[in-house]
Design an enzyme around this catalytic site. Structure first.
Site, PDB file in Angstrom:
ATOM      1  N   GLU A  67     108.825 -97.596 -11.484  1.00  0.00           N
ATOM      2  CA  GLU A  67     108.584 -97.912 -10.061  1.00  0.00           C
ATOM      3  C   GLU A  67     109.235 -96.874  -9.148  1.00  0.00           C
ATOM      4  O   GLU A  67     108.716 -96.540  -8.088  1.00  0.00           O
ATOM      5  CB  GLU A  67     109.103 -99.315  -9.719  1.00  0.00           C
ATOM      6  CG  GLU A  67     108.404-100.441 -10.464  1.00  0.00           C
ATOM      7  CD  GLU A  67     106.893-100.376 -10.391  1.00  0.00           C
ATOM      8  OE1 GLU A  67     106.354 -99.940  -9.357  1.00  0.00           O
ATOM      9  OE2 GLU A  67     106.247-100.734 -11.392  1.00  0.00           O
ATOM     10  N   HIS A  70     106.875 -93.944  -8.682  1.00  0.00           N
ATOM     11  CA  HIS A  70     105.916 -94.149  -7.588  1.00  0.00           C
ATOM     12  C   HIS A  70     106.619 -93.960  -6.231  1.00  0.00           C
ATOM     13  O   HIS A  70     106.109 -93.300  -5.336  1.00  0.00           O
ATOM     14  CB  HIS A  70     105.359 -95.580  -7.618  1.00  0.00           C
ATOM     15  CG  HIS A  70     104.487 -95.888  -8.789  1.00  0.00           C
ATOM     16  ND1 HIS A  70     103.339 -95.196  -9.063  1.00  0.00           N
ATOM     17  CD2 HIS A  70     104.581 -96.843  -9.749  1.00  0.00           C
ATOM     18  CE1 HIS A  70     102.763 -95.711 -10.144  1.00  0.00           C
ATOM     19  NE2 HIS A  70     103.506 -96.713 -10.580  1.00  0.00           N
TER      20      HIS A  70
HETATM   21 ZN    ZN Z   1     102.988 -98.110 -11.992  1.00  0.00          ZN
END
Ligand code: ZN
Length: 367
Positions: A67, A70
């Site tokens: 995460e 991202h």
């Molecule tokens: Zn992802």
């Protein structure tokens, strides 16, 4: 995000955990602990469970790293990351807006799987390079394959998975329309969801759950993309309330009452008031007329009952309804005045009218 609670910050990003996560943590600890106890009987009765918990926590650290991948690319593009959350099925980085170009969207989407693949390679290299043996080797190997699985699972090309976002970016690039990208990738997500459910019925419960999850979320993204696509194709002028409640300040109260109030079943509490040039000068409230004896109405003008009116913003008639709705959300308002370049008030654009407009179009155009 019902019941999700905050546990701190990750590089300044608020970090949330869903209570369901503890259940998964327990199950994963139990599974890994059990596997380690069976593989290495010399560990005794307690150590396998501690190592199991440790491995489970590293698994979730891998999800968080994914995460953060991202998030990092999003932040580089000037996009705010509102939160990172851990759920039953992994994590979610909640971005405060979409990327502006398909190429940028592509990089945000692929960054997570790239981090997972990188971690998998790194862990494999460590396992081999450091010549690990015993439980340490088993744990490192397990984490390497978990990260690889995380990358591959997320690369399934259907929304809401990363692969779906990559597909969305590609279709966006080809068609020039981001919503077409979302609708296409959502459809693929739904198809994969159905396949997963079909295979789950004859096999793995996980397929069943993942299929259900894909169907739920892909359907929602397709729906909201459809609405956004429609809103992007309409302007504020299209949604100006028909016969918008505008009166001239030069009218007498008698004329105002005759023309707007008497016999009008839909008369309103408040009317916007304009000057000779059509510019917004304030509002008149129908209740205020009661304070003036009816006999005096012909000699009193609307401007004498004028009340100041404040709008947090005004919109141009050409502004797309998608931007108008975004403005509504940002300013937490239900209506805004639509004003032409020359200052002339066109009318009000209202949330309820936008909804009615979309409903009308949905009925007229079932596709
Ligand atoms: Zn992802």
């Amino acid at each position: 995000m019902n019941g999700t609670f905050r546990v701190g910050n990750l590089f300044g990003i608020p970090f949330y955990i869903n209570p369901s996560w503890f259940l998964v943590l327990g199950l994963v600890t139990w599974q890994y602990g059990g596997a380690l106890a069976a593989l290495f009987p010399t560990l005794g009765p307690v150590a396998p469970w501690i190592l199991g918990l440790f491995t489970a926590l590293l698994l979730f650290a891998s999800v968080i790293a994914h995460e953060l991948g991202h998030s990092w690319v999003a932040i580089k593009q000037g996009i705010g990351v509102k939160s990172i959350s851990l759920f039953l099925f992994g994590g979610l980085a909640n971005l405060d807006r979409e990327s502006k170009t398909p190429a940028e969207a592509f990089w945000v989407a692929i960054a997570g799987p790239l981090v997972s693949i990188l971690l998998s390679g790194l862990l494999t290299a460590i396992g081999i390079g450091a010549g690990l043996t015993g439980p340490a080797a088993a744990i490192v190997q397990l984490l390497a394959s978990i990260n690889l699985a995380l990358a591959l699972f997320n690369l399934i090309p259907g929304l809401p998975l990363d692969g779906g976002n990559i597909l969305k970016a590609i279709v966006w690039k080809i068609t020039g329309n981001p919503y077409k990208g979302i609708i296409f990738a959502s459809r693929v997500g739904q198809i994969i969801g159905w396949i997963a459910i079909a295979t789950g019925i004859f096999g793995s419960t996980w397929n069943l759950i993942i299929g259900w999850f894909l169907l739920q979320n892909a359907g929602q993204s397709a729906q909201s993309a459809k609405i956004q696509n429609q809103l992007a194709g309409l302007t504020a002028a299209d949604a100006v309330t028909p016969g918008s409640p505008i009166v001239s300040q030069e009218l007498s109260l008698r004329e105002f009452a005759n023309n707007y109030l008497i016999g009008n079943t839909q008369s309103l509490r408040r009317y916007l008031v304009t000057d000779d040039a059509g510019q917004l000068v304030g509002a008149i409230e129908t209740d205020d007329l009661k304070a003036i004896p009816t006999g005096n109405w012909p000699s009193v003008q609307v401007k004498e009952l004028l009340k100041a009116i404040e709008f947090s913003a005004t919109v141009e008639p050409e502004l797309s309804l998608l931007e108008v709705v975004t403005l509504f959300e940002q300013l937490k308002v239900q209506e805004l005045p639509v004003i032409r370049d020359n200052g002339v008030l066109l009318g009000l654009v209202e949330k309820t009218e936008i909804v009615r407009l979309l409903e009308k179009r949905a009925l007229g155009n079932p596709a």
